[in-house]
Design an enzyme around this catalytic site. Structure first.
Site, PDB file in Angstrom:
ATOM      1  N   SER A 144       0.812  -1.220   0.000  1.00 39.08           N
ATOM      2  CA  SER A 144       0.000   0.000   0.000  1.00 39.08           C
ATOM      3  C   SER A 144       0.844   1.269   0.000  1.00 39.08           C
ATOM      4  CB  SER A 144      -0.958   0.000   1.198  1.00 39.08           C
ATOM      5  OG  SER A 144      -0.248  -0.218   2.398  1.00 39.08           O
ATOM      6  N   HIS A 195       1.717   4.547   4.875  1.00 33.86           N
ATOM      7  CA  HIS A 195       0.997   5.247   3.807  1.00 33.86           C
ATOM      8  C   HIS A 195       1.563   6.656   3.603  1.00 33.86           C
ATOM      9  CE1 HIS A 195      -2.741   2.509   4.616  1.00 33.86           C
ATOM     10  NE2 HIS A 195      -1.722   1.865   4.057  1.00 33.86           N
TER      11      HIS A 195
END
Length: 314
Positions: A144, A195
């Protein structure tokens, strides 16, 4: 190498269905390779997750640098794999066509490693700022972070679009920040620092020095063409048998040095002149690439004689 046991997972089946709907022939090679690698390592992990995840303690203090390569391509469960790879599927299709496969593969490799480094730096900063050593133990795994970096690139190369985040229309340049906060609240177990590291690496590429550094490092490899610079059609020689390269004609040769308005006016005048004179040219004068500058006008007597000669030839 440990193979995952048990029933076939729903997330994996749904991912395979999504890929089949798109069609393997419609997925660029590097994107397809990334999907295949992540699926393969989900079914056949190199090591257990606690031995491939990246953290300050494992990566920095214990010098387990191989985790920088292993952590992005391993996933916690089938739904973790599904959401990441579906996102990779669409981002890869858009970006790989834009950046070309070799450069896109280069970006994926550099981002995968660099995001792990930035992640450890962020976690180390939290340790120092909050005086909480538990952040050294936070261990992240999954693709991610790379996807957030690719989202920054996608928004950079396709500006002005609107993305839907939780059903709300958000300008694409802000979408990654909104998603960063939204995912953290919806799924508290996700890695906020991981992230954020992806977003920062993406910004380092689009707004910082990373792109220039990558170009410099790849400068000696001819296959790493600058993806942002349009190629000159005549700048490359293709070694087809019997092909001889010739210097292209200048733009002036084709336009006669005229502006677009002047070209249009000249074309209209040429058309009228050709209609009056039966499409003939004078003194076998060659027209320069469609733009003909007519000679001085003839007298009425010369025009009359020219028309008589034309009828005599018939």
């Amino acid at each position: 190498m440990q193979r995952r046991q048990g029933r076939v997972s729903a997330g994996l089946l749904l991912l395979l269905y999504q890929i089949s709907q798109v069609g393997l022939q419609n997925i660029p090679s590097v994107t397809l390779g990334v999907l295949a690698l992540n699926i393969f390592l989900f079914l056949n992990p190199v090591r257990p997750l606690h031995e491939v995840c990246i953290s300050v303690n494992e990566g920095f203090y214990k010098r387990n640098w191989q985790r920088l390569l292993l952590s992005p391509v391993h996933h916690a469960d089938d739904w973790h794999l599904y959401y990441n790879m579906v996102s990779m599927l669409w981002k890869g299709i858009m970006l790989e066509k834009k950046l070309k496969s070799v450069w896109f593969a280069y970006i994926i490799a550099v981002f995968s490693v660099l995001i792990g480094v930035v992640y450890m730096m962020l976690e180390f900063m939290l340790v120092e700022i909050l005086d909480d050593p538990s952040y050294e133990m936070n261990c992240a795994v999954g693709f991610s972070g790379v996807l957030f970096a690719l989202k920054v690139l996608n928004n950079h190369y396709n500006p002005g679009r609107v993305s839907s985040v939780l059903g709300l229309p958000i300008a694409s340049k802000y979408a990654c920040w909104v998603e960063l906060v939204a995912i953290h609240f919806i799924s508290p177990g996700t890695s906020f620092a991981g992230h954020l590291a992806g977003i920062l690496v993406g910004l380092m590429y689009t707004m910082g020095p990373l792109k220039k550094i990558m170009r410099a490092c790849a400068g000696g490899i001819s296959s790493f063409a600058d993806p942002a610079r349009p190629r000159d059609y005549y700048s490359e020689y293709y070694g087809y048998p019997g092909y001889q390269y010739s210097t292209p004609r200048s733009y002036y040769d084709y336009t006669g040095g005229l502006s677009e308005e002047e070209q249009l006016e000249r074309a209209v005048l040429n058309s009228l002149n050709e209609r009056d004179f039966g499409g003939a040219t004078y003194n076998n004068e060659r027209r320069p690439y469609g733009f003909w500058f007519p000679p001085e006008r003839r007298s009425e007597e010369e025009i009359r004689r020219h028309r008589l000669r034309r009828f005599e030839r018939r």
